[in-house]
Design an enzyme around this catalytic site. Structure first.
Site, mmCIF file in Angstrom:
data_model
loop_
_atom_site.group_PDB
_atom_site.id
_atom_site.type_symbol
_atom_site.label_atom_id
_atom_site.label_comp_id
_atom_site.label_asym_id
_atom_site.label_seq_id
_atom_site.Cartn_x
_atom_site.Cartn_y
_atom_site.Cartn_z
ATOM 1 C CD GLU A 10 -1.744 -2.395 1.579
ATOM 2 O OE1 GLU A 10 -0.541 -2.674 1.814
ATOM 3 O OE2 GLU A 10 -2.671 -3.213 1.702
ATOM 4 C CG HIS A 60 0.106 -6.795 -0.060
ATOM 5 N ND1 HIS A 60 -0.698 -5.905 0.624
ATOM 6 C CD2 HIS A 60 -0.596 -7.159 -1.164
ATOM 7 C CE1 HIS A 60 -1.825 -5.728 -0.052
ATOM 8 N NE2 HIS A 60 -1.791 -6.478 -1.138
ATOM 9 C CG HIS A 104 -0.450 0.173 5.069
ATOM 10 N ND1 HIS A 104 -1.157 0.007 6.233
ATOM 11 C CD2 HIS A 104 -0.035 -1.060 4.687
ATOM 12 C CE1 HIS A 104 -1.193 -1.282 6.532
ATOM 13 N NE2 HIS A 104 -0.516 -1.957 5.617
ATOM 14 C CG HIS A 115 -4.911 -2.227 6.347
ATOM 15 N ND1 HIS A 115 -4.401 -1.718 5.178
ATOM 16 C CD2 HIS A 115 -4.256 -3.392 6.545
ATOM 17 C CE1 HIS A 115 -3.502 -2.540 4.682
ATOM 18 N NE2 HIS A 115 -3.375 -3.571 5.495
#
Ligand SMILES: [Zn+2]
Length: 275
Positions: A10, A60, A104, A115
């Protein structure tokens, strides 16, 4: 100098949407190329500054995003899932520094696609009273092993979380988040150059002792707030957890490693309640 990489998607330059980050997203395969290119830039910068061993953990989603055939030849790749240590699989006290690439911001914070581990489960995670996301949580575990966080790349909010917690860490802002799905991005070439330079700087700061591990406190008190009470209903079967309100479980761990395992166990349990 041995460097451990944890690589998310992200926070990569140009990535702003679930079309980039989801396995079936229409632009996912392009984003995977940007991801491996940023990793390679960091590997190159680390090698130029004298790093001898680099282990890259794909962190990820499916954890099968980085294209092995396009990875820098000097890096080793941890690929696939499930992994007991997830975003930190393969990390040990034998490393000298950790690089977080493509990270992120935390759940509930400003930042592109923010998140914490699971966007479908976690509303907020507090460690010893402080809200943390993946930069903070993973960085604390790394420091528990005595391995300092030396580099983080991502948007300004992801980088900011690491700068607040880990003194001396080199932050490379690969894009300015404007909204959850919007960012102002430098060219990928510029981003890669910044990452390469940042990686060299980080290795030099590790060598000179200007980046050092922080003392991680113990015990660790976790408060994990879920998106709905059904998740807490199930996650509270974790022995030692305590329900403190409809959405929140508390758990006191003897150290950061136990805390990390408890957090991830509660997230998986919470996830399994989704109808
Ligand atoms: Zn992530």
């Amino acid at each position: 100098m041995r460097i451990y990489f944890s690589v998310d998607l992200e926070g990569i330059c140009g990535v702003v949407d679930v079309e980039h980050t989801r396995r079936d997203g229409r632009e996912h395969d392009r984003a995977r190329k940007w991801m491996v290119q940023e990793v390679n830039a960091a590997v190159e910068g680390a090698l130029k500054a004298g790093a001898e061993k680099i282990v890259v953990n794909d962190s990820h989603g499916t954890m099968r995003n980085l294209l092995p055939e396009e990875l820098h030849p000097e890096a080793e790749l941890i690929i696939g899932s499930p992994k007991p240590m997830s975003m930190l699989e393969g990390l040990s006290k034998d490393f000298d520094g950790t690089f977080f690439i493509g990270y992120h911001a935390r759940s509930g914070a400003f930042g592109v696609l923010s998140h914490t581990y699971s966007g479908r489960v976690v509303a907020d995670l507090k460690v010893n009273g402080r809200s943390v996301g993946e930069p903070g949580l993973n960085g604390l575990v790394s420091n528990f092993y005595g391995v300092p966080v030396a580099l983080i790349s991502g948007d300004q909010f992801a980088v900011g979380e690491a700068l607040d917690l880990f003194p001396g860490v080199v932050g490379v802002i690969t894009k300015e988040a404007i909204g959850r799905y919007v960012a102002k991005c430098p060219s990928p070439e510029k981003a890669k150059k910044m990452i390469e330079e940042g990686a060299s700087k980080a290795v030099n700061l590790l060598r000179s002792g200007e980046i050092k591990p922080i003392q991680v406190p113990s015990p660790i008190e976790i408060q994990l707030k879920f998106l709905n009470p059904g998740m807490a209903d199930l996650a509270q079967i974790l022995p030692g957890s305590e329900r403190i309100d409809p959405l929140t479980l508390r758990y006191v761990a003897k150290n950061m490693l136990e805390a990390y395992k408890a957090i991830r166990a509660m997230i998986y349990l919470g996830y399994s309640s989704i109808k």
